[in-house]
Motif scaffolding. Structure first.
Motif, PDB file in Angstrom:
ATOM      1  N   ASN A   1      -2.898  -3.803   7.961  1.00 22.95           N
ATOM      2  CA  ASN A   1      -2.416  -2.672   7.185  1.00 22.95           C
ATOM      3  C   ASN A   1      -0.919  -2.903   6.999  1.00 22.95           C
ATOM      4  OD1 ASN A   1      -1.344  -0.198   6.293  1.00 22.95           O
ATOM      5  ND2 ASN A   1      -2.879   0.987   7.377  1.00 22.95           N
TER       6      ASN A   1
ATOM      7  N   SER B   1       3.137   1.835   4.803  1.00 25.25           N
ATOM      8  CA  SER B   1       3.520   2.398   3.510  1.00 25.25           C
ATOM      9  C   SER B   1       4.869   1.845   3.078  1.00 25.25           C
ATOM     10  CB  SER B   1       3.599   3.922   3.592  1.00 25.25           C
ATOM     11  OG  SER B   1       4.130   4.452   2.399  1.00 25.25           O
TER      12      SER B   1
ATOM     13  N   HIS C   1      -9.795   5.142   3.666  1.00 29.36           N
ATOM     14  CA  HIS C   1     -10.177   6.530   3.954  1.00 29.36           C
ATOM     15  C   HIS C   1     -11.693   6.707   4.046  1.00 29.36           C
ATOM     16  CE1 HIS C   1     -10.143   6.144  -0.398  1.00 29.36           C
ATOM     17  NE2 HIS C   1     -10.806   7.289  -0.526  1.00 29.36           N
TER      18      HIS C   1
ATOM     19  N   HIS D   1      -8.727   1.032   0.623  1.00 33.47           N
ATOM     20  CA  HIS D   1      -7.693   1.963   1.072  1.00 33.47           C
ATOM     21  C   HIS D   1      -7.976   2.393   2.504  1.00 33.47           C
ATOM     22  CE1 HIS D   1      -4.332   4.613   0.708  1.00 33.47           C
ATOM     23  NE2 HIS D   1      -5.070   5.685   0.967  1.00 33.47           N
TER      24      HIS D   1
ATOM     25  N   SER E   1       0.843  -1.191   0.000  1.00 31.86           N
ATOM     26  CA  SER E   1       0.000   0.000   0.000  1.00 31.86           C
ATOM     27  C   SER E   1       0.881   1.245   0.000  1.00 31.86           C
ATOM     28  CB  SER E   1      -0.899   0.009   1.242  1.00 31.86           C
ATOM     29  OG  SER E   1      -1.811   1.082   1.193  1.00 31.86           O
ATOM     30  N   ASP E   2       0.286   2.322  -0.466  1.00 34.59           N
ATOM     31  CA  ASP E   2       0.865   3.658  -0.329  1.00 34.59           C
ATOM     32  C   ASP E   2       2.303   3.758  -0.841  1.00 34.59           C
ATOM     33  OD1 ASP E   2      -1.277   5.306   1.124  1.00 34.59           O
ATOM     34  OD2 ASP E   2      -1.223   3.423   2.247  1.00 34.59           O
TER      35      ASP E   2
ATOM     36  N   ASP F   1      -3.265   4.148  -3.407  1.00 33.96           N
ATOM     37  CA  ASP F   1      -2.273   5.238  -3.420  1.00 33.96           C
ATOM     38  C   ASP F   1      -0.885   4.764  -3.887  1.00 33.96           C
ATOM     39  OD1 ASP F   1      -3.979   7.297  -2.709  1.00 33.96           O
ATOM     40  OD2 ASP F   1      -3.286   7.413  -0.663  1.00 33.96           O
TER      41      ASP F   1
ATOM     42  N   TYR G   1      -6.327  -2.755   4.618  1.00 34.39           N
ATOM     43  CA  TYR G   1      -6.434  -1.346   4.271  1.00 34.39           C
ATOM     44  C   TYR G   1      -5.053  -0.694   4.265  1.00 34.39           C
ATOM     45  CZ  TYR G   1      -5.752   0.052   9.182  1.00 34.39           C
ATOM     46  OH  TYR G   1      -5.241   0.258  10.435  1.00 34.39           O
TER      47      TYR G   1
ATOM     48  N   GLY H   1      -7.156   4.653  -3.888  1.00 31.67           N
ATOM     49  CA  GLY H   1      -6.901   5.376  -2.653  1.00 31.67           C
ATOM     50  C   GLY H   1      -7.381   6.809  -2.781  1.00 31.67           C
ATOM     51  N   ASN H   2      -7.218   7.585  -1.730  1.00 34.83           N
ATOM     52  CA  ASN H   2      -7.670   8.973  -1.758  1.00 34.83           C
ATOM     53  C   ASN H   2      -6.840   9.835  -2.706  1.00 34.83           C
ATOM     54  OD1 ASN H   2      -5.708   8.512   0.459  1.00 34.83           O
ATOM     55  ND2 ASN H   2      -5.853  10.721   0.722  1.00 34.83           N
TER      56      ASN H   2
ATOM     57  N   HIS I   1      -3.724   3.773   3.780  1.00 36.47           N
ATOM     58  CA  HIS I   1      -4.068   5.156   4.107  1.00 36.47           C
ATOM     59  C   HIS I   1      -3.284   5.767   5.262  1.00 36.47           C
ATOM     60  CE1 HIS I   1      -6.349   8.823   3.934  1.00 36.47           C
ATOM     61  NE2 HIS I   1      -6.881   8.631   5.129  1.00 36.47           N
ATOM     62  N   THR I   2      -3.141   5.088   6.370  1.00 32.21           N
ATOM     63  CA  THR I   2      -2.507   5.693   7.550  1.00 32.21           C
ATOM     64  C   THR I   2      -0.983   5.644   7.499  1.00 32.21           C
ATOM     65  OG1 THR I   2      -2.552   3.643   8.825  1.00 32.21           O
ATOM     66  CG2 THR I   2      -4.489   5.113   9.005  1.00 32.21           C
TER      67      THR I   2
END
Length: 161
Positions: A128, A131, A85, A83, A7-8, A36, A110, A57-58, A112-113
């Motif tokens: 999670n 990132s 958010h 994601h 993620s991210d 993201d 998820y 993602g956002n 996001h954070t």
């Protein structure tokens, strides 16, 4: 089944390459990308030649190209991938756990954070990977590898690059 979770990445292909070269990522059969930046998931699919299930993602706008969440049945488990958010994960995981229950998922993943999480809430395993490129919980980026077997709890490893 061995599943990788990212993620991210925010456009940092170098970090994706570092994750792929990690010894514990060898043999991953499927990748889950929790948003993201969506183009990075396309890169991941291209360099691994593996299926990548991805969500928006956002920062994945303009929208419409990817869903906000996906459910997948994998090795006897149902996974909700998002994601996060839209479920307010920065303020708690209750809404995400309920969304997983609503779709019959025993695992919710998820992003996001930018902080890694491995917890259980209302009998839902919530993950999670943090990132891979811009971690907020450590100096090095992170991802997860999960071994899934029907009728067994997932074996999850948090890995740093």
């Amino acid at each position: 089944m061995k599943v990788g979770i990212l993620s991210d990445s925010h456009g940092d292909y170098r970090c994706i390459d570092m994750a792929l070269s990690h010894k514990d990522a060898q043999g991953v059969e499927l990748w889950l990308f929790a948003g993201d930046i969506a183009m990075d998931a396309d890169y991941l699919a291209m360099v691994t030649d593996k299926e990548v299930i991805k969500v928006a993602g956002n920062n994945d706008w303009p929208g419409g190209r990817l869903p906000d969440y996906e459910t997948a049945d994998i090795a006897g488990h149902t996974i909700l991938l998002t994601h996060g958010h839209l479920f307010g994960v920065a303020f708690g995981l209750d809404k995400l756990a309920q969304a997983a229950i609503d779709v019959g998922a025993d695992i919710a993943i998820y992003g996001h954070t930018h902080m890694a999480v491995d917890t259980v809430l209302d009998d839902v395993r919530i993950l999670n990977p943090g990132s891979i490129a811009r971690p907020r919980d450590a100096r090095n980026g992170s991802f997860m590898v999960m071994d899934l077997t029907a009728d067994k709890s997932p074996c999850v490893k948090l890995l740093r690059v």
